[in-house]
Enzyme design. Structure first.
Site, PDB file in Angstrom:
ATOM      1  N   ASP A  18       0.860  -1.190   0.000  1.00  0.00           N
ATOM      2  CA  ASP A  18       0.000   0.000   0.000  1.00  0.00           C
ATOM      3  C   ASP A  18       0.893   1.237   0.000  1.00  0.00           C
ATOM      4  O   ASP A  18       1.645   1.476   0.938  1.00  0.00           O
ATOM      5  CB  ASP A  18      -0.883  -0.027   1.257  1.00  0.00           C
ATOM      6  CG  ASP A  18      -1.869   1.128   1.310  1.00  0.00           C
ATOM      7  OD1 ASP A  18      -1.901   1.925   0.353  1.00  0.00           O
ATOM      8  OD2 ASP A  18      -2.605   1.228   2.303  1.00  0.00           O
ATOM      9  N   GLU A 115      -2.244   0.358  -4.624  1.00  0.00           N
ATOM     10  CA  GLU A 115      -2.029  -0.845  -3.817  1.00  0.00           C
ATOM     11  C   GLU A 115      -2.256  -2.110  -4.633  1.00  0.00           C
ATOM     12  O   GLU A 115      -2.998  -2.116  -5.624  1.00  0.00           O
ATOM     13  CB  GLU A 115      -2.904  -0.849  -2.565  1.00  0.00           C
ATOM     14  CG  GLU A 115      -4.392  -0.910  -2.809  1.00  0.00           C
ATOM     15  CD  GLU A 115      -5.186  -0.964  -1.508  1.00  0.00           C
ATOM     16  OE1 GLU A 115      -4.696  -0.502  -0.473  1.00  0.00           O
ATOM     17  OE2 GLU A 115      -6.318  -1.494  -1.536  1.00  0.00           O
TER      18      GLU A 115
END
Length: 403
Positions: A18, A115
């Site tokens: 992420d 992500e």
């Protein structure tokens, strides 16, 4: 003993990478003056209107948050540096990140622009134990791309996503089955991936405040209250997620869509058309980048009472912004009701496969449409080149400038 080793070696290892404060971090890679200063990507910095799309950690320390209205952010942090969004540039940086991650495993599922899940099962021999591999990925992204990330490590996608949220920025967190009781269950249900504010409120009214309480609740009552999604959130609360990470290639792309929640509900169709044009432009850029031409155009309208309407139309195969916008505009005009204020507008292009073509048009209609499309496509590609070189704000459509 050998059986125990074999079981351990068969355990799934999933990473969720992420990117931290992605949009503003991308801007910081090309503008050193933002580094160490409170800064954010915002809707319309010149007019001091719109919302915060991404804030760096210096700005966050002042209380600035994503989706905060700009004037509120300025009250909290008067010295914040505001940067207009450049979605095309962020798309380029996202591709660089995904290309780097793809070197670690072919099973990479991109979840959003910033992500992705990586199935790292069986990669110990190549990159070391999960923690070592995660550190290697984080360092490479930081050193080569100048970007920060957090990484969650677990045996399934849900737990990896939850783990990635636990330590930011530059955090690496493991969340295995034996960690669920101590790391996952104490968290409030509103922090659980897949649970929105409305669902969290409903769970709270049922007396369920933490993920652990949800995990131990009667599954039949959860299913009765939330239907099909109830079973999924119950399983997730218990750390169960059997969905595999699926590599999604450009050729697998089924649709290209963009939507935006408006800073305020609108009843004026002219304002809605400006928003629609911005979204259509973004879709056109993405479609051309991937060499996709779509034949099905959808629009989505969410009203202030949260009612959602979707409409679609078939168009000649296109990737041009003008054709995408015009088709969306026709649907908008046909379905606009000024008595129902709109809070979200979305548009998407699909039908990329050959068998999605509409064969109703005559040969002459097709030839005429092809000539128009070719001309519009040449204009769009020329604009794309200019934007690639000088940034997306350097050139745009006259209607957007006027508004």
């Amino acid at each position: 003993m050998s059986d125990d080793r074999e079981r351990r070696s068969m355990q799934k290892v999933i990473f969720l990478v992420d990117m931290n404060a992605f949009f503003i971090s991308c801007e910081m890679t090309r503008n050193d003056s933002l580094v160490g200063m409170p800064a954010a990507v915002a809707g319309d910095p010149k007019k001091r209107s719109g919302i915060i799309l991404a804030a760096n950690y210096e700005a966050r320390s002042c209380g600035v948050k994503t989706t905060m209205v700009l004037h509120e952010a300025l009250k909290l942090c008067p010295k914040i540096i505001l940067v207009p969004p450049d979605h095309h540039f962020y798309g380029q940086k996202s591709k660089e990140v995904m290309d780097l991650l793809a070197k670690y495993t072919p099973i990479l599922e991109q979840n959003s622009i910033d992500e992705a899940w990586l199935d790292m099962t069986g990669c110990e021999g190549l990159f070391g134990k999960p923690l070592e591999a995660a550190k290697r990925i984080m360092d490479e992204i930081k050193d080569k791309l100048g970007l920060w990330c957090s990484i969650g490590i677990a045996e399934n996608k849900f737990l990896a996503k939850m783990a990635a949220e636990m330590k930011k920025p530059l955090g690496i967190t493991e969340l295995w089955e034996h960690d669920i009781r101590t790391k996952l269950w104490p968290l409030p249900v509103k922090d659980m991936y897949g649970i929105g504010a409305k669902t969290a409120e409903k769970l709270n009214r049922m007396g369920i405040l933490t993920i652990g309480e949800l995990a131990r609740f009667d599954i039949n009552l959860i299913a009765k209250a939330f239907g099909k999604s109830g079973n999924e959130i119950y399983l997730h609360a218990n750390g169960i997620d059997n969905s595999p990470a699926i590599a999604r290639l450009a050729d697998d792309m089924k649709s290209i869509g963009r939507s935006t929640t408006l800073p305020e509900d609108i009843s004026d169709i002219e304002k809605a058309m400006i928003v629609l044009m911005e979204l259509a432009d973004d879709i056109g850029i993405t479609a051309r980048r991937h060499g996709k031409k779509g034949r099905t155009l959808h629009i989505t309208l969410k009203y202030s009472d949260f009612q959602v309407v979707t409409r679609q139309t078939i168009i000649p195969a296109t990737c041009t912004t003008k054709e995408i916008y015009q088709a969306g505009r026709r649907l908008l005009e046909q379905n606009w009701n000024r008595l129902h204020p709109v809070r979200l507008i979305g548009i998407s292009l699909s039908g990329f496969r050959e068998d999605c073509a509409s064969n109703q048009m005559s040969l002459f209609d097709q030839m005429e449409d092809n000539v128009k499309n070719d001309k519009n496509e040449l204009i769009d590609k020329a604009m794309d080149k200019i934007r690639n070189k000088h940034g997306s704000e350097i050139i745009t459509f006259a209607a957007l400038v006027k508004k």
